[in-house]
Design a protein around this motif. Structure first.
Motif, PDB file in Angstrom:
ATOM      1  N   HIS A 718       0.808  -1.225   0.000  1.00 13.01           N
ATOM      2  CA  HIS A 718       0.000   0.000   0.000  1.00 13.01           C
ATOM      3  C   HIS A 718       0.835   1.266   0.000  1.00 13.01           C
ATOM      4  CE1 HIS A 718      -3.932  -1.961   1.658  1.00 13.01           C
ATOM      5  NE2 HIS A 718      -3.408  -2.626   0.649  1.00 13.01           N
ATOM      6  N   SER A 719       2.126   1.168   0.112  1.00 11.69           N
ATOM      7  CA  SER A 719       2.992   2.349   0.150  1.00 11.69           C
ATOM      8  C   SER A 719       3.767   2.449  -1.146  1.00 11.69           C
ATOM      9  CB  SER A 719       3.945   2.273   1.344  1.00 11.69           C
ATOM     10  OG  SER A 719       4.837   1.186   1.185  1.00 11.69           O
ATOM     11  N   GLN A 739      -5.259  15.547   0.027  1.00 18.93           N
ATOM     12  CA  GLN A 739      -5.459  14.141  -0.336  1.00 18.93           C
ATOM     13  C   GLN A 739      -4.936  13.867  -1.741  1.00 18.93           C
ATOM     14  OE1 GLN A 739      -9.544  12.869  -0.809  1.00 18.93           O
ATOM     15  NE2 GLN A 739      -9.145  10.900   0.166  1.00 18.93           N
ATOM     16  N   ARG A 741      -4.890  11.124  -5.162  1.00 21.49           N
ATOM     17  CA  ARG A 741      -5.688  10.141  -5.891  1.00 21.49           C
ATOM     18  C   ARG A 741      -4.879   9.672  -7.086  1.00 21.49           C
ATOM     19  NH1 ARG A 741      -8.192  11.728 -10.642  1.00 21.49           N
ATOM     20  NH2 ARG A 741      -8.003  13.941 -11.150  1.00 21.49           N
ATOM     21  N   ARG A 746      -7.295   4.908  -6.811  1.00 27.26           N
ATOM     22  CA  ARG A 746      -6.818   4.774  -5.436  1.00 27.26           C
ATOM     23  C   ARG A 746      -6.812   6.122  -4.735  1.00 27.26           C
ATOM     24  NH1 ARG A 746      -7.773  -0.412  -4.883  1.00 27.26           N
ATOM     25  NH2 ARG A 746      -6.592  -1.725  -6.331  1.00 27.26           N
ATOM     26  N   ARG A 747      -6.947   6.082  -3.398  1.00 25.33           N
ATOM     27  CA  ARG A 747      -6.903   7.276  -2.561  1.00 25.33           C
ATOM     28  C   ARG A 747      -5.766   7.130  -1.567  1.00 25.33           C
ATOM     29  NH1 ARG A 747     -10.248  11.304  -4.664  1.00 25.33           N
ATOM     30  NH2 ARG A 747     -11.967  10.243  -5.722  1.00 25.33           N
ATOM     31  N   GLY A 748      -5.102   8.259  -1.261  1.00 20.93           N
ATOM     32  CA  GLY A 748      -3.980   8.180  -0.337  1.00 20.93           C
ATOM     33  C   GLY A 748      -3.595   9.533   0.198  1.00 20.93           C
ATOM     34  N   HIS A 749      -2.446   9.561   0.909  1.00 19.26           N
ATOM     35  CA  HIS A 749      -1.948  10.799   1.491  1.00 19.26           C
ATOM     36  C   HIS A 749      -0.433  10.718   1.600  1.00 19.26           C
ATOM     37  CE1 HIS A 749      -2.441   8.033   4.911  1.00 19.26           C
ATOM     38  NE2 HIS A 749      -1.420   8.671   5.455  1.00 19.26           N
ATOM     39  N   LYS A 751       2.983  10.656   3.479  1.00 17.34           N
ATOM     40  CA  LYS A 751       3.473  10.249   4.796  1.00 17.34           C
ATOM     41  C   LYS A 751       4.633  11.127   5.259  1.00 17.34           C
ATOM     42  CE  LYS A 751       3.870   7.538   8.408  1.00 17.34           C
ATOM     43  NZ  LYS A 751       2.849   7.536   9.476  1.00 17.34           N
ATOM     44  N   PHE A 764      -1.589   4.463   0.345  1.00 22.64           N
ATOM     45  CA  PHE A 764      -2.831   4.427  -0.418  1.00 22.64           C
ATOM     46  C   PHE A 764      -3.748   3.368   0.167  1.00 22.64           C
ATOM     47  CE2 PHE A 764       0.394   6.143  -3.210  1.00 22.64           C
ATOM     48  CZ  PHE A 764      -0.232   7.222  -3.793  1.00 22.64           C
ATOM     49  N   ASN A 765      -4.999   3.393  -0.254  1.00 24.68           N
ATOM     50  CA  ASN A 765      -5.998   2.458   0.280  1.00 24.68           C
ATOM     51  C   ASN A 765      -6.030   1.140  -0.473  1.00 24.68           C
ATOM     52  OD1 ASN A 765      -7.027   3.405  -2.086  1.00 24.68           O
ATOM     53  ND2 ASN A 765      -9.077   3.866  -1.299  1.00 24.68           N
ATOM     54  N   GLY A 766      -5.063   0.866  -1.299  1.00 19.12           N
ATOM     55  CA  GLY A 766      -5.009  -0.385  -2.038  1.00 19.12           C
ATOM     56  C   GLY A 766      -3.661  -0.554  -2.693  1.00 19.12           C
TER      57      GLY A 766
END
Length: 806
Positions: A718-719, A739, A741, A746-749, A751, A764-766
């Motif tokens: 996921h990273s 945020q 995308r 996928r959605r993420g942020h 770190k 990310f969420n996937g």
């Protein structure tokens, strides 16, 4: 047994049972009402009691009676069109579908359709004919051929539009191959987009065809107009019987309603006079005489003359109708068969009203802002030093010849973001400045070449390639090619921009912000408004105000539709009266304005791209608008036509798109049709879009989106490590809350940043794919610029190209 002296009475404790009261719902119970009334009898309302006691059959009969009464009123109003002294004649506008058609012959055929017709010609050239046998009156107006705006103005006020086509050529009498030429297609489509009233299609010169081919020609005409007018029948217009059948069809067919003009009073000028003011020779009172149509007019309201300006009225007079039906009046047997009304004086029956200065609408269109009505802070020493340095700094500007240094100081500089939306490098900015200078030099060379010209005769030889190349403006060619490339790039990669490497991204995008959700995230509509918002007006509730004004406009009682009246228009410059007199066959129309329609606001117009214009239109490009009765030019901004509180900004208006154009313009209450034109270099206008007025709402939030893109460098579940989105560690920390995308959903942020060259670690969420692209959306609100300019009839084809905004 009674209580003793020392014995105490029993008192209930705190745990005593209390029964709940009976619930009657939202209404009061009968017992409560009886206790409140206390036996008093109320006065019964007879009308409500009768309505309450009606049974089902009585209520149905009552509704049928009300409906029948309304239908009879509408039918009576339609039957009186062209009949009686209190109704206006049926106004017929003749529009040819072929540019070389002889319209004088068509008017002559209509005037000689019957032996009992009495014809008149007004001082403004309108032909009035009366048919005693039909008890009907008609007015005929012929707009100039080839003048699109003049023809559209005539179609605005006409009750019936007569489209005419000819079977043979007017010059040599040969049979035509085409039913509708380019002029006919253009004006027919423009009339439909503007709002077409009742229409009739007629064919002339059919008697010159062989008898067996006449019906075939009639079918060809019906097939040609079936795309635009599918239900219209084709009439012949050759013999007096054919002409009488056309007039009978005009008087008996169902009138089609055009909503925007029925909500307002309008008048076609039958006579014009000018009375100079005693104290001034340049201004005076314009007297406009004609039949009032639409809705009632008030002397305290304002009027608008299309192609000129808004004016106030002094008084309104009721004139004796000079075109009444005279049954026993014989026609002239010698000379002209029409009566010239130019030398006749119209008799004033009575004065309907004078303007009241306390109730009269003001001509004020803009609000005067108070520049001191804001927070005032004393500048610091650093700000004073920066201002002094900026004052001493020399700036090089390209200005017209003869401009002084004081005038040049007031010329605003272009916003760097507007000059370059996709490149932010200093080198590219320098190139854009150099390109602008070279473009200005080329224009200067062209201007100097145009001062010297000569007349030559060209034979029908093969074209000279070198001479053809001399007529091409290479700067214009490069500009058009660059515009096409930008439109293609924006369509392929919507809103994506490159992050600058020579400056911090937080400085470059300091006006932008991130949104968690474009639809639901809040945005204050009163935040960071431009200075132009202090000059405009806004309604607390636009829809409620529109309904109230439409309802009140029907209660005006100064003059009613169908009356022959004279308007005294105040403070009209003599130049306008001179221009009105030199107009060749162009109709002179007066529209009554509804309250507040002279004031400036931010107008939103829904536009659909026309199929005949296949190029993309850039936002903030100068366009010509015809909104109902108004005609002006502006540089609007485009946004998506969607629901919600925020609307995405569109950089280009492409074919098959529907957008909302926002601009500063006078208030116009919908429904109101809109035609949009673009002006070419040679001064011609091309129809590019059509639509209608949406609202006058300055709180409409148009949000411009900028997309920063990055590429995953290393992916682990996921990273991922992302690069090329930023190039400084400081920018990564600044945009960390925003945020992310990806194009694969996928959605993420962010770190944390890695190193000092713009690499960052993201979650990310996937599972992220290596070929995916990481995106960051940033938003800012955009506003249109104050570019409103009314278009006058004499200045329409001579507009300055410097108004174009790239």
């Amino acid at each position: 047994m009674g209580l003793t002296k020392n014995q105490e009475t029993h008192r209930p404790g705190v745990f005593k049972q209390t029964n709940k009261a009976h619930k009657t719902g939202r209404h009061r119970s009968k017992g409560v009402i009886n206790n409140e009334v206390k036996g008093k009898q109320s006065v019964k309302v007879i009308s409500k009691q009768i309505h309450k006691n009606l049974n089902k059959d009585d209520r149905r009969h009552q509704s049928l009676q009300l409906r029948k009464k309304k239908m009879e009123e509408i039918l009576e109003q339609k039957r009186n069109l062209g009949r009686g002294s209190n109704s206006a004649p049926v106004l017929i506008c003749i529009i040819p579908l072929q540019e070389d058609l002889d319209l004088e012959n068509i008017v002559h055929k209509l005037k000689n359709a019957d032996d009992t017709i009495n014809s008149y010609i007004s001082p403004c050239g309108i032909v009035h004919i009366n048919i005693p046998r039909m008890k009907q009156r008609f007015s005929i107006i012929v707009p100039p051929i080839g003048n699109v705006f003049g023809t559209l103005d005539a179609a605005k006020v006409a009750n019936t539009v007569l489209f005419v086509t000819s079977a043979t050529n007017t010059v040599d009498g040969t049979v035509r191959e085409e039913i509708i030429d380019d002029w006919g297609n253009e004006i027919l489509k423009s009339c439909l987009l503007q709002g077409l009233p009742t229409s009739i299609v007629a064919a002339t010169n059919v008697d010159k065809l062989p008898f067996k081919k006449r019906q075939d020609y009639k079918q060809r005409v019906a097939q040609s107009i079936s795309k635009c007018l599918p239900e219209e029948k084709v009439f012949f217009l050759d013999t007096p019987t054919d002409s009488l059948n056309v007039l009978r069809r005009v008087s008996t067919q169902k009138q089609r309603t055009v909503t925007y003009r029925t909500k307002r009073p309008y008048l076609l000028a039958d006579e014009l006079k000018y009375v100079s003011t005693e104290n001034s020779d340049n201004q005076g009172t314009l007297l406009v005489t004609g039949y009032l149509q639409g809705s009632p007019i008030s002397v305290n309201g304002l009027i608008h003359i299309p192609g000129f300006n808004d004016f106030q009225m002094l008084q309104i007079d009721l004139i004796d109708n000079p075109y009444v039906i005279e049954k026993n009046k014989p026609r002239k047997q010698s000379g002209s068969d029409e009566i010239d009304m130019k030398n006749n004086e119209f008799l004033i029956s009575q004065t309907l009203g004078h303007a009241d200065p306390e109730k009269q609408e003001s001509l004020e269109s803009e609000n005067i802002p108070d520049l001191m009505d804001a927070e005032q802070t004393w500048p610091t020493e650093e700000e004073l030093a920066q201002a002094e340095a900026a004052r001493k700094k020399k700036i090089v500007k390209v200005v017209p010849k003869g401009t002084s240094a004081y005038q040049a100081a007031w010329i605003p500089d272009e916003d760097a973001e507007d000059l370059s939306e996709y490149s932010e490098n200093e080198s590219e900015d320098k190139m854009s400045v150099d390109g602008a200078n070279s473009h200005a030099d080329s224009e200067a060379d062209m201007a100097s070449d145009d001062e010297e010209y000569e007349t030559i005769t060209i034979s029908e030889a093969a074209p000279d390639e070198c001479k053809y190349d001399q007529d091409i403006d290479m700067a214009e060619e490069k500009e058009a090619m660059e515009k096409i490339n930008r439109a293609k790039l924006d369509a392929q990669f919507p809103d994506e921009v490159d992050t600058p490497q020579n400056m911090l991204a937080k400085v470059r995008f300091q006006k932008y912000r991130g949104l968690e959700s474009f639809r639901t995230s809040p945005w204050d509509p009163k935040e960071n408004l431009p200075q132009e918002y202090a000059r405009i007006f806004q309604f607390e509730n636009f829809d409620r105000t529109r309904k109230r004004i439409f309802k009140e406009s029907q209660d005006m009682d100064t003059a009613l539709p169908g009356w022959y009246i004279r308007l005294h228009v105040a403070n009209v410059p003599r130049d306008i009266f001179t221009e009105l007199n030199i107009l060749d066959k162009r109709p002179i129309i007066v529209f009554g304005l509804l309250p507040n329609e002279q004031k400036m606001s931010l107008i939103n117009i829904v536009l659909k791209h026309a199929n005949i214009y296949q190029q993309a239109i850039k936002s903030k490009e100068r366009l010509v608008f015809q909104c109902g009765f108004r005609r002006f030019s502006a540089c609007p901004i485009f946004s998506q036509h969607t629901n919600g509180s925020k609307h995405k900004y569109e950089r280009f208006f492409r074919p098959e798109m529907v957008v909302v154009a926002s601009m500063y313009a006078p208030i116009i209450f919908p429904p109101c049709p809109v035609l949009c034109y673009i002006e070419q270099k040679n001064g011609s206008l091309d129809l590019v879009a059509s639509g209608s007025v949406l609202s006058a709402n300055p709180d409409r939030i148009v949000v411009k989106r900028v997309v920063l893109s990055g590429h995953p460098f290393k992916v682990h579940k996921h990273s991922a490590i992302v690069r090329f989105m930023f190039f400084n560690r400081e920018d990564i920390n600044w945009f960390k809350p925003v945020q992310l995308r990806t194009k694969y959903g996928r959605r993420g942020h962010i770190k944390e940043p890695l190193g000092t060259h713009g690499h960052m670690k993201c979650f990310f969420n996937g599972q992220l794919k290596s070929q995916d692209t990481v995106l960051m959306n940033l938003y800012k609100r955009v506003f249109p610029k104050w570019t409103y300019e009314p278009l006058f009839l004499t200045q329409l084809s001579n507009k300055d190209d410097s108004m174009m905004i790239d």
